[in-house]
Enzyme design. Sequence first.
Site, PDB file in Angstrom:
ATOM      1  N   ARG A 176       0.809  -1.222   0.000  1.00 32.57           N
ATOM      2  CA  ARG A 176       0.000   0.000   0.000  1.00 32.57           C
ATOM      3  C   ARG A 176       0.842   1.272   0.000  1.00 32.57           C
ATOM      4  NH1 ARG A 176      -2.334  -3.661  -1.415  1.00 32.57           N
ATOM      5  NH2 ARG A 176      -4.290  -4.520  -0.648  1.00 32.57           N
ATOM      6  N   SER A 226     -11.892  -1.141   1.330  1.00 37.18           N
ATOM      7  CA  SER A 226     -11.218  -1.602   2.543  1.00 37.18           C
ATOM      8  C   SER A 226     -10.646  -0.402   3.289  1.00 37.18           C
ATOM      9  CB  SER A 226     -10.101  -2.581   2.165  1.00 37.18           C
ATOM     10  OG  SER A 226      -9.486  -3.103   3.310  1.00 37.18           O
ATOM     11  N   GLU A 296      -6.110   2.640   5.385  1.00 34.57           N
ATOM     12  CA  GLU A 296      -5.767   2.483   3.977  1.00 34.57           C
ATOM     13  C   GLU A 296      -6.441   3.594   3.175  1.00 34.57           C
ATOM     14  OE1 GLU A 296      -6.913  -0.834   0.669  1.00 34.57           O
ATOM     15  OE2 GLU A 296      -5.796  -1.526   2.420  1.00 34.57           O
TER      16      GLU A 296
END
Length: 305
Positions: A176, A226, A296
């Site tokens: 990420r 998410s 995230e």
Amino acid sequence: MDNQTILKELLSFLPQSLIKVDEPLKKYTFTKTGGKADFYLSPTSHIEVQKIVKLAYNNQIPLTFLGNGSNIIIRDGGIRGIVISLLEFNQISVNNQSITCGSGAAIINVSRRARDHHLSGLEFACGIPGSVGGAVYMNAGAYGGEVKDCIDHIKAIDDTGELHIIQGEDLELDYRTSIVQRKHLVVLEATFKLEVGDIHTIQATMDDLTQRREDKQPLEHPSCGSVFQRPPNHFAGKLIQEAGLQGHRIGGVEVSKKHAGFIVNVDNGTATDYEQIIAHVQKVVKEKFDIELKREVRIIGEPVD
């Protein structure tokens, strides 16, 4: 520089049809939340983007780039200065085993185009709702695959408007994260290098991943995807579920009863609702398990006055 002067400068090189003033940003986010942008621009060429960036850089005008708004929360106070939409950069072209696409192209569409040309390597992206630019920015991944596995190179600009070509191995792609994030670059175009495969096998893999996504994820409500990164040796959704937070609601937003890793807009929720429930989830998980959940999803913009 006041807004009237900014508008005059923008009109000197952009058609008026590409400029929206006081534009509600909830129209462009998957959560259906977000305040107004002072200026919302939809350039159609790299040169136009570079001109906008240089105008902003030279005059200290705040500048924000948006892809398709899938993994972002824009605060209810909106965004000051200029917001650039990259959705017009949605071209996808195939050359042998390479696919080159604009940063505004949906990564799902790129994976489908790859399949249609018997190219394997992007099956994992068949259910990722983000744009190509966003996928590179955060090294998007799912079901064991990630952008890092198949990216060849990108074209990006820095905060002065200078264009750079960066090879995949120099993007510092990790879980990420990427050099694009750390150096505040903006992806304009990406090229993926894929392998020749059997179209039936590729389709079967995509069908399987799509079914798994539909079975597990709360696709019936607006969400930002998410919300949290995967903590080391744990799963965010499982921790949230074990903390008894599924169904917990603030305003019109709640922790999904279907998948605790998602926070869904069930009743005209606001970005403030999202921020508050995210903070609450982080607090409870920390108290119960001594584990910090890192976001995230990106949160940008101004709070309500």
